[in-house]
Design an enzyme around this catalytic site. Structure first.
Site, short mmCIF file in Angstrom:
data_model
loop_
_atom_site.label_atom_id
_atom_site.label_comp_id
_atom_site.label_asym_id
_atom_site.label_seq_id
_atom_site.Cartn_x
_atom_site.Cartn_y
_atom_site.Cartn_z
N GLY A 1 0.84 -1.22 0.00
CA GLY A 1 0.00 0.00 0.00
C GLY A 1 0.86 1.25 0.00
O GLY A 1 1.19 1.77 1.06
N GLY B 1 1.69 4.99 3.49
CA GLY B 1 2.50 3.80 3.26
C GLY B 1 3.87 4.16 2.69
O GLY B 1 4.90 3.62 3.14
N ASN C 1 2.27 -2.74 -4.35
CA ASN C 1 1.08 -1.90 -4.41
C ASN C 1 0.12 -2.50 -5.42
O ASN C 1 0.55 -3.09 -6.41
CB ASN C 1 1.49 -0.49 -4.87
N ALA D 1 -8.85 1.20 5.50
CA ALA D 1 -9.47 0.32 6.49
C ALA D 1 -10.76 -0.29 5.92
O ALA D 1 -11.45 0.32 5.12
CB ALA D 1 -9.78 1.11 7.75
N LYS E 1 -5.68 3.66 19.44
CA LYS E 1 -5.59 4.63 18.34
C LYS E 1 -6.95 5.28 18.08
O LYS E 1 -7.05 6.48 17.80
CB LYS E 1 -5.07 3.94 17.07
N HIS F 1 -7.44 7.78 20.72
CA HIS F 1 -6.57 8.92 20.39
C HIS F 1 -7.31 9.86 19.44
O HIS F 1 -7.34 11.08 19.61
CB HIS F 1 -5.27 8.42 19.75
N ASN F 2 -7.92 9.27 18.42
CA ASN F 2 -8.62 10.10 17.44
C ASN F 2 -9.87 10.75 18.03
O ASN F 2 -10.20 11.89 17.70
CB ASN F 2 -8.99 9.27 16.21
N GLU G 1 -8.69 13.59 19.77
CA GLU G 1 -8.28 14.55 18.72
C GLU G 1 -9.52 15.35 18.24
O GLU G 1 -9.46 16.57 18.09
CB GLU G 1 -7.65 13.76 17.57
N LYS H 1 -13.72 10.23 8.93
CA LYS H 1 -13.56 8.89 8.35
C LYS H 1 -14.07 7.79 9.25
O LYS H 1 -14.14 6.64 8.82
CB LYS H 1 -12.10 8.64 8.03
N ARG I 1 -39.30 6.04 37.12
CA ARG I 1 -39.22 4.67 36.59
C ARG I 1 -40.12 3.74 37.41
O ARG I 1 -40.77 2.84 36.88
CB ARG I 1 -37.77 4.16 36.63
#
Ligand code: 6PG
Length: 471
Positions: free
Chosen positions: A10, A15, A33, A78, A184, A187-188, A191, A262, A446
């Site tokens: 890739g 990449g 690739n 992905a 990760k 993390h995003n 972010e 994304k 409730r």
């Protein structure tokens, strides 16, 4: 025949840059690739590193070129493309070889792939890589998930290519199967919250005080010298200073107010909900991107309701001071949420993710890098706390900063300027530190409509209220 220590599939921007980074650290890398012509073009443009690049024109050639146990990095989009490449690699790789997915995968997919490959002899590693193009080329932050044994087989290369913070590599093994990709993803998510809160403050300065991009830029530059020091604040100042070559106007003023996404921010919010952990600042940031995409609807709503005046009449220097502290308080709450989600996932999936290590490997290389992460690492290292907000250093910092967050959120509400992530951060903090909340009433409701029962403050057991159920 085998001449390369590692392979990469890739050759998109990430990449290509990762391959050059690996070559630069002295490793010979075989590359492949899907559009095969890209392979020779990549070698031709590799400059001084060309001797360490072995272009491969088929997966068979790739497998023949990499020395066993053939660590092979996938840097493809992905989703299905990863499954397709794994299926192809299964045809050419041998037992003990290692497939490393370095894309922004959904950790649920990583867990599934891990399970699917278990028993085939192939080893799978899910590896989160942060730092954008520049990071991939010169040192990203790398979050690894897989067996510890597979980590030991690739750690030399991974540590070598990672960013360094005061000489310490910003890469680590964080736990089995999906741990790396989960971290990760969060993390995003963080972010997203960081970026959204910065954008909200920009909105208050632009629409509330009527400041131009050029006037706002130095405000962020100055903040970058203080407690907010971080890559995202630094680039915000740079972005605000930049002019559009075509029109000569500030480039930020000619960009459409519609943000893309994304998936990782949304996944953070979804996983937080599934784990039952409030991550409201992250959720608000994701929702704000969705609202941003509804440009036509927003314009129609502005026509229907009118534009708020937006004017903030307040001493500017005082407001700048409060905005800086508000951003800091919002940041503390968002990070507290993100870390709480990781902690819960670590327990739910038995990963044992080392939170101090996560903070340490985020200090350099990644998009949310900042000194603040060093403070978080210290807080987690000096004893277990239920939530970052309860670490003594954070009790002190939040104690100092939350009055400004409160002031900024109320100023924004009065002015009709949206600050969803900052508001969510404030509400989270106020909810979290309220010893007696209001859900006693929810419990009563409730019980009233569904006989769900409630606990009493003065007696153990389940109880019902004195209401009759006839509507
Ligand atoms: C990073 C970035 C990187 C990428 C995101 C952006 O850590 O290097 O987060 O992963 O820029 O995919 O995500 P959105 O397109 O969802 O904003």
């Amino acid at each position: 025949m085998a001449q390369a220590e590692i392979g990469l599939i890739g050759l998109g921007t990430m990449g290509s840059n990762l391959a050059l980074n690996i070559a630069e650290k002295g490793h010979t890398i075989a590359v492949f690739n899907r559009t095969v012509s890209r392979v020779d073009e990549f070698k031709a443009n590799a400059g001084a590193l060309t001797d360490r690049i072995v272009p491969c024109h088929s997966l068979d050639e790739l497998a023949a070129t990499i020395r066993p146990p053939r660590p092979t990095i996938l840097m493809v989009v992905a989703g299905q493309a990863v499954d397709d490449q794994i299926a192809n690699l299964r045809q050419v790789l041998s037992p003990n070889d290692i497939i490393i997915d370095a894309g922004n995968a959904d950790f649920n997919d990583t867990r599934r792939r891990f399970a699917e490959l278990a028993g085939t002899g192939l080893t799978f590693i899910g590896m989160g890589v942060s730092g954008g193009e520049e990071g991939a080329r010169h040192g990203p932050s790398i979050m690894v998930g897989g067996t510890q044994e597979s980590w030991h087989r690739v750690e030399d290369v991974i540590l070598a290519i990672s960013a360094k913070y005061n000489g310490e590599p910003c890469a680590a093994w964080l736990g089995p199967d999906g741990a790396g990709h989960f971290v990760k993803t969060i993390h995003n998510g963080i972010e997203y919250a960081d970026m959204q809160m910065i954008a909200e403050v920009y909105g208050l300065l632009r629409d509330g005080l009527g400041m131009s991009a050029k006037e706002i830029a130095p405000v962020f530059s100055k903040w970058n010298d203080g407690r907010l020091n971080s890559y995202l604040i630094e680039i915000t100042a740079k972005v605000l200073e930049a002019d559009d070559p075509a029109t000569g106007n500030p480039v930020v003023d000619i960009i459409l107010d519609r943000a893309g996404q994304k998936g990782t921010g949304k996944w953070s919010a979804i996983e937080a909900q599934k784990l039952g952990v409030p991550a409201t600042a992250i959720e608000a940031a994701v929702a704000a991107r969705v609202i941003s995409s509804m440009k036509t609807e927003r314009e129609a709503a502005q026509a229907a309701y009118g534009r708020t005046s937006g004017n903030i009449r307040i001493d500017r220097d005082r407001l700048f001071h409060d905005l800086e502290l508000a951003l800091f308080a919002g940041k503390i709450a968002a990070y507290a949420q993100g870390f709480a989600v990781m902690d819960a996932a670590s327990k739910a999936f038995d990963w044992n993710v080392p939170l101090p290590t996560v903070s340490r490997i985020w200090r350099a290389g990644c998009i949310i890098r900042s000194q603040f992460l060093g403070t978080i690492a210290d807080a987690f290292s000096s004893g277990s706390v239920a939530n970052l907000l309860m670490a003594p250093a954070f009790v002190q910092m939040m104690g100092e900063a939350h009055p400004s967050l409160r002031k900024v959120v109320s100023i924004a509400a009065e002015a009709g300027l949206p600050v969803p992530a900052l508001s969510a951060a404030l509400a989270y903090f106020d909810g979290y530190r309220q010893g007696r909340g209001t859900s006693n009433l929810i419990q009563a409701q409730r019980d009233f409509f569904g006989a769900h029962g409630f606990e009493r403050i003065d007696q153990p057991g389940a109880h019902h209220g004195p209401w009759s159920y006839s509507a």
